[in-house]
Enzyme design. Structure first.
Site, PDB file in Angstrom:
ATOM      1  CD  GLN A 191      -0.699   7.823 -18.373  1.00  0.00           C
ATOM      2  OE1 GLN A 191      -0.554   8.423 -17.320  1.00  0.00           O
ATOM      3  NE2 GLN A 191      -1.409   6.713 -18.473  1.00  0.00           N
ATOM      4  CE1 TYR A 243      -7.530  12.067 -13.254  1.00  0.00           C
ATOM      5  CE2 TYR A 243      -6.027  10.397 -14.063  1.00  0.00           C
ATOM      6  CZ  TYR A 243      -6.542  11.153 -13.021  1.00  0.00           C
ATOM      7  OH  TYR A 243      -6.069  10.988 -11.738  1.00  0.00           O
ATOM      8  CB  CYS A 267       6.814   2.943  -1.182  1.00  0.00           C
ATOM      9  SG  CYS A 267       6.665   1.150  -1.151  1.00  0.00           S
ATOM     10  CE  LYS A 273      -3.982  -6.235   6.978  1.00  0.00           C
ATOM     11  NZ  LYS A 273      -4.105  -5.875   8.383  1.00  0.00           N
ATOM     12  CB  ALA A 300      16.126  -2.554  26.297  1.00  0.00           C
TER      13      ALA A 300
HETATM   14  C1  LIG Z   1       0.966   6.263  -6.797  1.00  0.00           C
HETATM   15  C2  LIG Z   1       0.200   5.924  -8.039  1.00  0.00           C
HETATM   16  C3  LIG Z   1       0.096   6.848  -9.057  1.00  0.00           C
HETATM   17  C4  LIG Z   1      -0.586   6.521 -10.234  1.00  0.00           C
HETATM   18  N1  LIG Z   1      -0.578   7.400 -11.281  1.00  0.00           N
HETATM   19  C5  LIG Z   1      -1.076   7.031 -12.479  1.00  0.00           C
HETATM   20  C6  LIG Z   1      -0.888   7.813 -13.643  1.00  0.00           C
HETATM   21  O1  LIG Z   1      -0.213   8.837 -13.600  1.00  0.00           O
HETATM   22  N2  LIG Z   1      -1.421   7.379 -14.798  1.00  0.00           N
HETATM   23  C7  LIG Z   1      -2.116   6.217 -14.897  1.00  0.00           C
HETATM   24  O2  LIG Z   1      -2.583   5.857 -15.980  1.00  0.00           O
HETATM   25  N3  LIG Z   1      -2.285   5.417 -13.814  1.00  0.00           N
HETATM   26  C8  LIG Z   1      -1.763   5.788 -12.629  1.00  0.00           C
HETATM   27  N4  LIG Z   1      -1.838   4.937 -11.555  1.00  0.00           N
HETATM   28  C9  LIG Z   1      -2.447   3.602 -11.723  1.00  0.00           C
HETATM   29  C10 LIG Z   1      -1.360   2.566 -12.052  1.00  0.00           C
HETATM   30  O3  LIG Z   1      -0.791   2.807 -13.302  1.00  0.00           O
HETATM   31  C11 LIG Z   1      -1.938   1.146 -12.054  1.00  0.00           C
HETATM   32  O4  LIG Z   1      -2.962   1.073 -12.993  1.00  0.00           O
HETATM   33  C12 LIG Z   1      -2.478   0.752 -10.673  1.00  0.00           C
HETATM   34  O5  LIG Z   1      -1.555   1.058  -9.670  1.00  0.00           O
HETATM   35  C13 LIG Z   1      -2.813  -0.741 -10.618  1.00  0.00           C
HETATM   36  O6  LIG Z   1      -1.671  -1.493 -10.877  1.00  0.00           O
HETATM   37  P1  LIG Z   1      -0.871  -2.276  -9.691  1.00  0.00           P
HETATM   38  O7  LIG Z   1      -1.897  -3.088  -8.980  1.00  0.00           O
HETATM   39  O8  LIG Z   1       0.131  -3.117 -10.419  1.00  0.00           O
HETATM   40  O9  LIG Z   1      -0.276  -1.236  -8.809  1.00  0.00           O
HETATM   41  C14 LIG Z   1      -1.196   5.263 -10.365  1.00  0.00           C
HETATM   42  C15 LIG Z   1      -1.103   4.350  -9.312  1.00  0.00           C
HETATM   43  C16 LIG Z   1      -0.408   4.652  -8.164  1.00  0.00           C
HETATM   44  C17 LIG Z   1      -0.276   3.630  -7.080  1.00  0.00           C
END
Ligand SMILES: Cc1cc2nc3c(=O)[nH]c(=O)nc-3n(C[C@H](O)[C@H](O)[C@H](O)COP(=O)(O)O)c2cc1C
Length: 641
Positions: free
Chosen positions: A103, A173, A359, A427, A454
């Site tokens: 990317q 961005y 994580c 939750k 314990a």
């Molecule tokens: C730790 C983290 C870093 C991320 N960095 C980027 C990134 O570098 N570029 C980007 O387009 N999206 C980034 N995202 C967004 C993810 O690509 C994705 O769109 C988002 O986590 C939602 O998807 P999910 O619900 O499957 O996690 C990031 C997300 C997380 C959790």
């Protein structure tokens, strides 16, 4: 048997042939070195996801320009010197028969001057909602230079041997800033109507296209809805997609949000599964290139439905693959119980604010190769004290590494305090995690002894080689005048006895547990007052869930009182004091619930150190936090045995 035939059917984006429809989207890991070069940790991290069977991985946000580097954890590609490292990464992926896309990104006004030492830039000089920096508006000449930088970086992606390029046009961005009416108020050919605002994005696609073979995948990731009042909405997102398709995009990856809507971008557990899929579906209805959907897609069942209903062509799993790199192969084999659930807790995104990716459910990030290479230890007799999440994850890891494991749990079921945090609304992921942990304890032949407290003597008698003390924190009641006679209930009792509680309840302490109890009780129809000594409601919660729970409490008319100390309690009333104000009596409560203070709890561990060779303390026993930290600390401690 193929359990998810659509998800595991092959697909093609341009020249890139994929074995299935599962995409790992770009996610920053901050595992590069400070200069932005690939490291062994990055190779280990992406290789593990390839081994787990993903269709292709997208390598995180990679900077095409020093001024566009968001921070010193961002990979770089703005000079040829970055190619050899990236080549090492693509080679590693190809050796595993995987596919890899890189990317390309420029942070624009979100790139922190503090890190770059350079002025932030943007189409217009409008301050960033996130960093509050006021960027310099780019001149037309500078815009042309940036188009060239994207193109040169695209060429480097190709030379590094990747299978495709993704251009980051989403999430607030630089390219998104151009596309957005909110961030772009230029009056020249790069601003104004939709076509003008899309000119930069279109020129980038065309310029990259000139640098790579005709069918080389060039994927555009857009925010088809910025989730703000004045930003891009789906109808305009569709037009962007059409223009990008015409310019030569091979696929559109449909995401959402910008930096003014960060609490929706990475949807936490308060948002529904597949919350952005309607956007993908909308975009798919107007273009012919493949569409990738993303956004809290939690498992193969939901993904299969998306594909069956033709809402998208490919499905991206972000955090799911951080937590469970082997999701694809396990799903394909129908081993759904083996899938370690993602909690959507957003510890991951929180972690990269100032350090490397971590994580809650997977402590192995960036260390996958090192862990796999660890020699099997000699089998030890391991005693885990405490069957909460920390204890159970320690037990699972230790058992998998060949140790003989026993858990002693003082209550009559496993789960510890984590049980309470599975009760409030939304939750479900925590409930799934609890189920997962209990199932795995049962599967691995771990000897579980319930109702077993314990003591130093009982541990000595048991004579373990190693002990992991996951005993939870020492819960200390607040000392306040009147507390003895006021019939105070603690948070746990309030969770368990909701039907016996009166209508009007005050909760003292609006930390994570206090907030979740308020949510739980207000959902059960109670009138809640939430009182907090500090200025912040939900301190200790990660920003994303905190935002949503506070919104829920507001909607439920929970009365939130901050910066206010309790000075005295009595039956049905509190005397409270705000700084510089007179004391005030709050009356009319049927019940008063009070948080306890959570203190470190290492006494037992210290008392056994003389006769047990290895003793580790994990989770709240180290310091009282949310239950989430305990899971990774438990695993980490077990890996060290
Ligand atoms: C730790 C983290 C870093 C991320 N960095 C980027 C990134 O570098 N570029 C980007 O387009 N999206 C980034 N995202 C967004 C993810 O690509 C994705 O769109 C988002 O986590 C939602 O998807 P999910 O619900 O499957 O996690 C990031 C997300 C997380 C959790």
């Amino acid at each position: 048997m193929n359990h998810f035939p659509k998800l595991f059917s092959p697909f093609k984006i341009g020249s890139m042939e994929l074995k299935n429809r599962i995409v790992m989207p770009a996610m920053e890991t901050h595992l590069c070195n400070e200069e932005g070069h690939v490291t062994d940790a990055i190779i280990s991290y992406y290789s593990e996801r390839i081994k787990g069977g993903v269709g292709y991985v997208t390598v995180e946000n990679t900077a095409i320009d020093p001024a566009g580097r968001l921070n010193d954890g961002m990979l770089c590609i703005f000079e040829d010197k970055f190619i050899p490292g990236l080549r090492k990464l693509t080679d590693a992926v190809h050796e595993l028969d995987g596919k890899i896309v890189i990317q390309l990104s420029h942070g624009g006004k979100e790139a922190l001057t503090y890190f770059t030492g350079l002025d932030p830039v943007s189409p217009s000089s409008i301050p960033s909602p996130l960093t509050k920096q006021t960027p310099k508006a780019l001149t037309v000449k500078e815009i042309h230079d940036l188009v060239k930088k994207f193109a040169d970086s695209g060429k480097r992606v190709y030379e590094a041997g990747a299978d495709g390029i993704e251009i980051h046009m989403a999430h607030g961005y630089l390219v998104n800033q151009f596309l957005s009416p909110e961030a772009n108020i230029r009056t020249d050919e790069y601003g104004g109507n939709t076509e003008n605002r899309a000119r930069f994005a279109v020129e980038i696609v065309k310029a990259i296209r000139e640098q790579v073979p005709q069918d080389y995948p060039v994927i555009c990731r857009i925010s088809a809805d910025e989730y703000t009042d004045t930003g891009i909405k789906l109808e305009e997102g569709k037009l962007h997609a059409q223009m990008l398709e015409k310019a030569g995009a091979s696929a559109i990856h449909v995401s959402a949000c910008n930096s003014a809507s960060p609490f929706f971008n990475i949807p936490t557990y308060y948002l529904e599964e597949g919350c952005f899929t309607h956007l993908a579906e909308g975009v798919k209805s107007v273009v012919n290139v493949p569409i990738i959907t993303v956004g809290r897609i939690l498992g193969p069942e939901y993904a299969e439905k998306i594909l069956e209903q033709n809402k998208a062509d490919l499905v991206a799993f972000g955090r799911v693959l951080i937590g469970e790199p082997h999701m694809p192969e396990k799903a394909k084999a129908g081993q759904l119980e083996e899938l370690r659930p993602c909690l959507s807790c957003n510890k991951c995104i929180n972690s990269i604010m100032d350090r490397k990716l971590t994580c809650t459910v997977n402590p192995a990030i960036g260390k996958e190769a090192a862990i796999a290479a660890m020699p099997k230890p000699l089998s030890k007799n391991v005693l885990i004290i405490g069957g909460g999440p920390g204890g159970m994850s320690a037990a699972e890891t230790a058992a998998k590494r060949g140790h003989k494991v026993t858990i002693w749990e003082k209550e009559n079921e496993l789960g510890g305090n984590f049980r309470y945090s599975t009760l409030p609304p939304f939750k479900e992921p925590m409930r799934n995690m609890l189920k997962y942990l209990v199932n795995h304890v049962n599967q691995h032949g771990i000897n579980v002894q319930l109702n077993k407290e314990a003591t130093t003597e009982s541990v000595m008698e048991f004579a373990p080689d190693a002990v992991i003390a996951a005993v939870g924190s020492k819960e200390v009641k607040l000392e306040l005048p009147g507390v003895e006679d006021a019939d105070i209930i603690d948070i746990k009792d309030a969770f368990l006895n909701v039907n016996e509680l009166g209508k009007n309840i005050v909760i003292v302490g609006a930390g994570p547990e206090g907030c979740e109890l308020a949510d739980f009780l207000s959902s059960a129809g109670k009138n809640i007052t939430l009182l907090e000594m500090k200025r912040i409601i939900g301190m200790g919660l990660i920003a994303h869930p905190r935002y949503h729970i506070v919104e829920r409490l507001k909607k439920a008319n929970v009365k939130m009182i901050i910066s206010t100390k309790v000075v005295k309690v009595g039956k049905g009333y509190l005397v409270v004091k705000k700084r510089r104000e007179e004391e005030q009596r709050l009356d009319g409560f049927d019940h008063i619930v009070m948080s306890t203070l959570n203190k470190p709890n290492k006494d037992l561990a210290e008392s056994i150190q003389d006769f047990v060779k290895e003793v580790a303390v994990v989770g709240d026993a180290v310091s009282g936090r949310t239950a989430l930290e305990a899971i990774s600390e438990g695993m980490e401690a077990a890996l060290k045995l």
